[in-house]
Scaffold this motif. Structure first.
Motif, PDB file in Angstrom:
ATOM      1  N   GLY A  25      -1.343  -2.259  -2.383  1.00 51.60           N
ATOM      2  CA  GLY A  25      -0.872  -1.323  -1.361  1.00 51.60           C
ATOM      3  C   GLY A  25      -2.032  -0.510  -0.836  1.00 51.60           C
ATOM      4  N   ARG A  26      -1.952   0.785  -0.991  1.00 48.63           N
ATOM      5  CA  ARG A  26      -3.027   1.658  -0.539  1.00 48.63           C
ATOM      6  C   ARG A  26      -4.323   1.345  -1.278  1.00 48.63           C
ATOM      7  N   VAL A  27      -5.415   1.279  -0.551  1.00 48.51           N
ATOM      8  CA  VAL A  27      -6.723   1.119  -1.168  1.00 48.51           C
ATOM      9  C   VAL A  27      -7.731   1.921  -0.355  1.00 48.51           C
ATOM     10  N   ASP A  28      -8.332   2.936  -0.979  1.00 50.72           N
ATOM     11  CA  ASP A  28      -9.302   3.779  -0.306  1.00 50.72           C
ATOM     12  C   ASP A  28     -10.283   4.319  -1.339  1.00 50.72           C
ATOM     13  N   ARG A  29     -11.070   5.291  -0.953  1.00 46.59           N
ATOM     14  CA  ARG A  29     -12.091   5.821  -1.854  1.00 46.59           C
ATOM     15  C   ARG A  29     -11.499   6.526  -3.067  1.00 46.59           C
ATOM     16  N   LYS A  30     -10.272   7.000  -2.958  1.00 47.10           N
ATOM     17  CA  LYS A  30      -9.654   7.736  -4.059  1.00 47.10           C
ATOM     18  C   LYS A  30      -9.055   6.811  -5.115  1.00 47.10           C
ATOM     19  N   GLY A  31      -8.765   5.585  -4.765  1.00 40.26           N
ATOM     20  CA  GLY A  31      -8.145   4.665  -5.697  1.00 40.26           C
ATOM     21  C   GLY A  31      -7.367   3.598  -4.966  1.00 40.26           C
ATOM     22  N   ALA A  32      -6.551   2.874  -5.706  1.00 34.87           N
ATOM     23  CA  ALA A  32      -5.742   1.812  -5.113  1.00 34.87           C
ATOM     24  C   ALA A  32      -4.410   1.742  -5.841  1.00 34.87           C
ATOM     25  N   GLU A  33      -3.405   1.286  -5.153  1.00 37.42           N
ATOM     26  CA  GLU A  33      -2.084   1.129  -5.741  1.00 37.42           C
ATOM     27  C   GLU A  33      -1.696  -0.341  -5.743  1.00 37.42           C
ATOM     28  N   VAL A  34      -1.064  -0.765  -6.846  1.00 43.09           N
ATOM     29  CA  VAL A  34      -0.563  -2.133  -6.956  1.00 43.09           C
ATOM     30  C   VAL A  34       0.886  -2.065  -7.412  1.00 43.09           C
ATOM     31  N   THR A  35       1.763  -2.734  -6.689  1.00 43.29           N
ATOM     32  CA  THR A  35       3.170  -2.831  -7.071  1.00 43.29           C
ATOM     33  C   THR A  35       3.401  -4.162  -7.763  1.00 43.29           C
ATOM     34  N   LEU A  36       3.925  -4.109  -8.979  1.00 41.05           N
ATOM     35  CA  LEU A  36       4.125  -5.316  -9.772  1.00 41.05           C
ATOM     36  C   LEU A  36       5.380  -6.056  -9.339  1.00 41.05           C
ATOM     37  N   ALA A  37       5.280  -7.378  -9.281  1.00 40.70           N
ATOM     38  CA  ALA A  37       6.398  -8.196  -8.835  1.00 40.70           C
ATOM     39  C   ALA A  37       7.006  -8.990  -9.982  1.00 40.70           C
ATOM     40  N   GLU A  38       6.188  -9.800 -10.652  1.00 43.10           N
ATOM     41  CA  GLU A  38       6.712 -10.664 -11.712  1.00 43.10           C
ATOM     42  C   GLU A  38       5.606 -10.996 -12.701  1.00 43.10           C
TER      43      GLU A  38
END
Length: 252
Positions: free
Chosen positions: A57-70
């Motif tokens: 998802g979001r990816v920038d200098r502060k960090g990144a987000e990942v949503t788990l699917a399976e």
């Protein structure tokens, strides 16, 4: 063949529908180095819950987000293998940990011998190398890197051990001559009653006569030769782990 999705080791628990916030270094790797954008596939593992497929998802200098699917793969472990090795200079030690991780080592124990060159080991840096190697080689677990300790102290907690002994028994001959050397590794491992779950690699210059005597006095020690040539310590570690894996591990 499509380019495989990047793999990231995390300490968080993993489960369907969860959203993880990755660290700044991970965000830099995914967004700047790999140039991945929103929706890109990422694989996450933590050594406990298997490997999970997620969407960036979001990816920038502060960090990144990942949503788990399976879950892509259930959790499995590697061989029950400990590598005891005398610390070398920075580059060769890094190589031992990197390649040892790729070859299935579950625990690294730096040991201090009479001829060990380095008595300080930066375990945090070696642990980071092990994580990076595990991410690259598709392992689902990450080996432990322990603090350096004296050889006899490390051996007190180890059962059967395969120790790589390239020297002979003649103190006047170069490298001890030919008499008294260990049997070829595959031959020696094929005839043991109790399979060693640890491999011991000595320092540059080899073990002292006293260390060899103490090792050979152990009823559960298996002295082996790694071939007709004297190998550098880091090369010996890779060869020994490969032979162990071919005889007793997951390379069979």
């Amino acid at each position: 063949m499509a380019k495989p999705a990047p793999r990231i080791f995390v300490s968080d628990a993993l489960g369907a529908g969860g959203t993880l916030v990755l660290s700044k270094p991970h965000a830099h790797y995914l967004g700047t180095v790999l140039r991945l954008g929103e929706g890109a596939e990422v694989l996450l593992f933590n050594g406990r819950d298997g490997e999970w497929r997620g969407s960036l998802g979001r990816v920038d200098r502060k960090g990144a987000e990942v949503t788990l699917a399976e879950r892509a793969r259930p959790q499995t472990g590697g061989p029950d293998l400990t590598l005891l090795f005398a610390p070398l200079k920075k580059g060769p030690t890094d190589l031992v940990v990197q390649k040892g991780t790729e070859l299935g080592v579950g625990r690294f124990v730096p040991v201090l011998t009479a001829r060990t060159q380095a008595d300080r080991v930066k375990t945090d840096r070696l642990a980071a190398i092990a994580i990076e190697a595990a991410e690259q080689c598709e392992r689902l677990d990450v080996p432990v890197v322990e603090e350096a300790c004296p050889l006899d102290e490390a051996l007190a907690e180890i059962g059967a051990v395969m120790f790589c002994d390239e020297a002979g028994d003649d103190p006047q001959a170069r490298w001890g001559g030919g008499a008294g050397r260990g049997a070829p590794a595959l031959e020696a491992l094929g005839g043991v009653a109790k399979a060693p779950r640890a491999v011991l690699i000595g320092p540059e210059g080899g073990f002292t006569a006293g260390e060899r005597e103490a090792l050979r006095a152990r009823p559960d020690a298996v002295p082996v030769s790694l071939g007709p040539r004297i190998l550098k310590a880091e090369t010996a570690a890779i060869v020994a782990l490969t032979l162990w894996g071919a005889a007793l591990g997951d390379l069979r």
